[in-house]
Design a protein around this motif. Structure first.
Motif, mmCIF file in Angstrom:
data_model
loop_
_atom_site.group_PDB
_atom_site.id
_atom_site.type_symbol
_atom_site.label_atom_id
_atom_site.label_comp_id
_atom_site.label_asym_id
_atom_site.label_seq_id
_atom_site.Cartn_x
_atom_site.Cartn_y
_atom_site.Cartn_z
ATOM 1 N N TRP A 141 -116.932 -23.819 -50.692
ATOM 2 C CA TRP A 141 -117.275 -25.173 -51.110
ATOM 3 C C TRP A 141 -116.009 -26.006 -51.297
ATOM 4 C CZ3 TRP A 141 -122.636 -25.690 -51.860
ATOM 5 C CH2 TRP A 141 -123.353 -24.500 -52.042
ATOM 6 N N ASP A 142 -116.126 -27.288 -50.964
ATOM 7 C CA ASP A 142 -115.082 -28.261 -51.248
ATOM 8 C C ASP A 142 -115.412 -28.923 -52.583
ATOM 9 O OD1 ASP A 142 -114.144 -31.249 -51.216
ATOM 10 O OD2 ASP A 142 -112.843 -30.220 -49.793
ATOM 11 N N LEU A 143 -114.530 -28.765 -53.571
ATOM 12 C CA LEU A 143 -114.842 -29.263 -54.909
ATOM 13 C C LEU A 143 -114.829 -30.784 -54.989
ATOM 14 C CD1 LEU A 143 -112.946 -26.785 -57.268
ATOM 15 C CD2 LEU A 143 -115.346 -26.791 -56.585
ATOM 16 N N ALA A 144 -113.988 -31.423 -54.198
ATOM 17 C CA ALA A 144 -113.898 -32.882 -54.262
ATOM 18 C C ALA A 144 -115.194 -33.545 -53.801
ATOM 19 C CB ALA A 144 -112.724 -33.370 -53.425
ATOM 20 N N SER A 145 -115.763 -33.015 -52.713
ATOM 21 C CA SER A 145 -116.974 -33.631 -52.159
ATOM 22 C C SER A 145 -118.251 -32.913 -52.579
ATOM 23 C CB SER A 145 -116.897 -33.636 -50.626
ATOM 24 O OG SER A 145 -116.893 -32.292 -50.138
ATOM 25 N N GLY A 146 -118.128 -31.654 -53.023
ATOM 26 C CA GLY A 146 -119.312 -30.868 -53.363
ATOM 27 C C GLY A 146 -120.028 -30.330 -52.150
ATOM 28 N N ARG A 147 -119.351 -30.384 -50.995
ATOM 29 C CA ARG A 147 -119.997 -29.977 -49.738
ATOM 30 C C ARG A 147 -119.743 -28.500 -49.442
ATOM 31 N NH1 ARG A 147 -118.346 -30.056 -44.304
ATOM 32 N NH2 ARG A 147 -116.296 -30.801 -44.978
ATOM 33 N N CYS A 148 -120.758 -27.812 -48.920
ATOM 34 C CA CYS A 148 -120.600 -26.432 -48.454
ATOM 35 C C CYS A 148 -119.993 -26.476 -47.057
ATOM 36 C CB CYS A 148 -121.938 -25.705 -48.430
ATOM 37 S SG CYS A 148 -121.799 -23.994 -47.828
ATOM 38 N N GLU A 149 -118.776 -25.928 -46.924
ATOM 39 C CA GLU A 149 -118.072 -25.997 -45.646
ATOM 40 C C GLU A 149 -118.369 -24.811 -44.737
ATOM 41 O OE1 GLU A 149 -114.098 -28.552 -46.659
ATOM 42 O OE2 GLU A 149 -113.964 -26.371 -46.938
ATOM 43 N N HIS A 150 -118.555 -23.641 -45.326
ATOM 44 C CA HIS A 150 -118.769 -22.441 -44.504
ATOM 45 C C HIS A 150 -119.711 -21.487 -45.211
ATOM 46 C CE1 HIS A 150 -115.379 -23.724 -42.026
ATOM 47 N NE2 HIS A 150 -114.671 -23.870 -43.142
ATOM 48 N N VAL A 151 -120.473 -20.736 -44.416
ATOM 49 C CA VAL A 151 -121.337 -19.667 -44.917
ATOM 50 C C VAL A 151 -120.933 -18.378 -44.224
ATOM 51 C CG1 VAL A 151 -123.700 -18.843 -45.189
ATOM 52 C CG2 VAL A 151 -123.229 -21.312 -45.258
ATOM 53 N N LEU A 152 -120.643 -17.354 -45.017
ATOM 54 C CA LEU A 152 -120.193 -16.064 -44.488
ATOM 55 C C LEU A 152 -121.322 -15.053 -44.654
ATOM 56 C CD1 LEU A 152 -116.625 -16.024 -46.136
ATOM 57 C CD2 LEU A 152 -117.353 -17.121 -43.998
ATOM 58 N N THR A 153 -121.845 -14.572 -43.537
ATOM 59 C CA THR A 153 -122.971 -13.636 -43.561
ATOM 60 C C THR A 153 -122.560 -12.314 -42.933
ATOM 61 O OG1 THR A 153 -123.807 -14.487 -41.456
ATOM 62 C CG2 THR A 153 -124.667 -15.498 -43.461
#
Length: 570
Positions: free
Chosen positions: A330-342
């Motif tokens: 997650w990017d804390l500044a924007s609150g956006r999930c940047e990557h998902v690791l499965t």
């Protein structure tokens, strides 16, 4: 051999012969300033150094007349004998002096000793240029520097040189405090040199940790009878998370609860903190980003489909691991999930992130190394035969602790297992890695110290003062190891020797249900989250402060100050 060398040999010869005789006169108070091969005379002119003992006495301001000897007129032939002596070479003179001293009686040798000895009792530090004097003092240990400062006013000026103490701080890895506090009893503007006061303050703190000097613990209550599941500590702020769905922000200085962070609809299970930014994970499947100063929830991070069980914050990004088997960046500044690791086949229990690689451990018995930018799993580290509960990662080595009782050390680049560390008998619940030294806490009630380069166990922290139940948390710093336990104690150990030093905390209900769940320590404070699962101890935070200024002596201007009390502490 020069004049001083000859004089030294005579002195040693005489001293050996008089080793049963009390010492001669006290130190000479005369001081001369030297410059290279010359000295400054009282009139200020530069003269050649003394070539004979008589010239040396004159240079020191003594009369040419020797101590009165009641032996009548000089013996005949004395001047001829002295002339012959002057004509001999240095080795011949030494041989003659040896023979002469051997033929002297004790009283005669003592007379020679009283003439010669004061010349070796010289304040050589005051005779040297300041730069050379400081160079010599730099070889002294801090304790000896403090003692040297008590010799005289000039030695004190030298021994308090700020650059000298900066070097002592550098040698022992002592950081400079940004704003040293004024010492009690010292007038404004009058203080020890910055680096000296820093060194002494650090030593005081170290002594208080080891020997028990601390203010009475502050007791912080606010989570009722709920379990404190996570604890963070930054500067003067403490943040506790609980299964009561809240986090609380406390002042480490006053013990006051500054604010309660509400918004989660399930228990808080994990948190991270940097400055005033707090990130929390909950059974409600979300992460929340908080401003601890204002109490506002800056972002709510949605995406996980089960409990957020672990996280690791680095810079402006946080990586979370969940029982849904995935990790998210997650990017804390924007609150956006940047990557998902499965890729995990069961719940993710622990995660580490250094800004470049993500390392995760799960209930599927494996450890995975990820490139978060490409979302690729670089290595799957297989070898454990049960759930992986704890991880450490320093950018080179991955260390994993498992319910199978083993600890494994892996190479992050190759994925190879370098060492399997055996010795614990149960679950390794917590670890800390620093400078290739690993400290592990286990449910078998022991703490072990390892060298991960060799795989050798350096110490097992046990013995008659060992924990009586599972180790719940640990931390090491300042050459010390702190460990907390289900037995209701926090113990302090020496990292180098493995010796138990003392119990820093012992709950009233220790041994009867009292538990210390979490600990966090800075250089000067210890924060403990404690309570009980059976109602024998109230849920609370204990804050201990080891930076005690009142033990420091007062300092005065214009007077030589005794530092005996400080010297005794070293």
């Amino acid at each position: 051999m020069g004049f001083y060398g000859t004089l030294k040999l005579i002195f040693n010869k005489v001293k050996r012969k008089l080793d049963h005789v009390p010492e001669g006169r006290p130190f000479s108070s005369g001081k001369k300033q030297w410059r290279g091969d010359a000295y400054l005379s009282p009139s200020g002119g530069i003269q050649r150094p003394p070539a004979t003992f008589g010239e040396l006495r004159l240079a020191d301001g003594h009369s040419a007349q020797r101590r009165r000897v009641n032996s009548g007129p000089p013996p005949s032939g004395l001047q001829d004998w002295l002339g012959t002596f002057q004509a001999w070479s240095v080795p011949e003179r030494l041989l003659a002096l040896n023979q002469l001293i051997d033929r002297c009686e004790t009283g005669q040798v003592k007379h020679v000793m009283q003439l010669i000895e004061p010349q070796f009792q010289r304040d050589f530090i005051s005779l040297l240029p300041k730069e050379l004097a400081l160079y010599v003092l730099n070889f002294l240990a801090p304790r000896d520097l403090l003692r040297a400062a008590q010799t005289c006013r000039y030695w004190r000026i030298l021994a308090e040189d700020n650059l000298l103490w900066r070097e002592k701080c550098r040698e022992e890895g002592v950081p400079q405090f940004s704003s040293p506090r004024q010492r009690p009893g010292v007038r404004p503007g009058v203080a020890l040199g910055t680096w000296k006061s820093t060194y002494i303050r650090q030593h005081r703190i170290e002594s208080n940790w080891r020997n028990g000097g601390a203010r009475q613990a502050k007791v912080l209550k606010g989570h009722d009878d709920h379990v404190i599941t996570c604890l963070q500590f930054s500067g003067d702020l403490i943040v506790s998370g609980s299964d009561d769905n809240t986090l609380k922000v406390w002042s480490a200085v006053t013990g006051e609860c500054l604010r309660t962070l509400t918004g989660h609809t399930g228990g808080v299970w994990c948190s991270q903190m940097a400055a005033a930014t707090v990130v929390s994970g909950s059974t409600d499947r979300t992460l929340r980003v908080w401003d601890a100063d204002g109490g506002e929830c800056v972002h709510t991070l949605y995406g996980h489909t089960s409990t957020v069980r672990c996280m690791h914050l680095h810079g402006d990004r946080v990586v979370s691991g969940s029982r849904d088997t995935t990790l998210r960046v997650w990017d804390l500044a924007s609150g956006r999930c940047e990557h998902v690791l499965t890729g995990h086949a069961a719940a993710v229990r622990c995660v580490q992130y250094d800004g470049r690689r993500v390392v995760s451990g799960g209930y599927d018995y494996v450890v995975k190394v990820w490139d978060p930018q490409t979302e690729a799993c670089l290595h799957t580290l297989q070898g454990h035969t049960n759930r992986v509960y704890s991880l450490q990662f320093d950018g080179v080595f991955v260390v994993s602790g498992s319910l199978d009782t083993s600890i494994r050390v892996w190479d992050v680049e190759t994925g190879g297992c370098i060492h399997t560390l055996t010795g614990h008998q149960s679950l390794t619940s917590g670890m800390e890695l620093r400078d290739r030294i690993l400290v592990s806490g286990n449910a078998d009630s022991t703490v072990r110290v390892w060298d991960i380069r060799t795989g050798r166990c350096l110490h097992t922290l046990q013995g008659p003062n060992k924990h009586r139940s599972a180790v719940t948390c640990l931390q090491f710093c300042r050459g010390l190891v702190l460990s907390s336990s289900d037995d209701g104690t926090v113990k302090l150990w020496d990292l180098r020797t493995g010796a138990w030093l003392r119990d820093v905390v012992a709950l009233q209900s220790c041994g009867s249900g009292g538990v210390v769940w979490r600990i966090k320590a800075s250089d000067t404070r210890l924060v403990c989250a404690a309570g009980s699962r059976v109602g024998t101890e109230e849920t609370k935070l204990l804050v201990l402060d080891f930076d005690l200024e009142e033990k420091t002596p007062s300092w005065s201007d214009g007077e030589d100050v005794s530092e005996d009390s400080i010297c005794q502490d070293f």
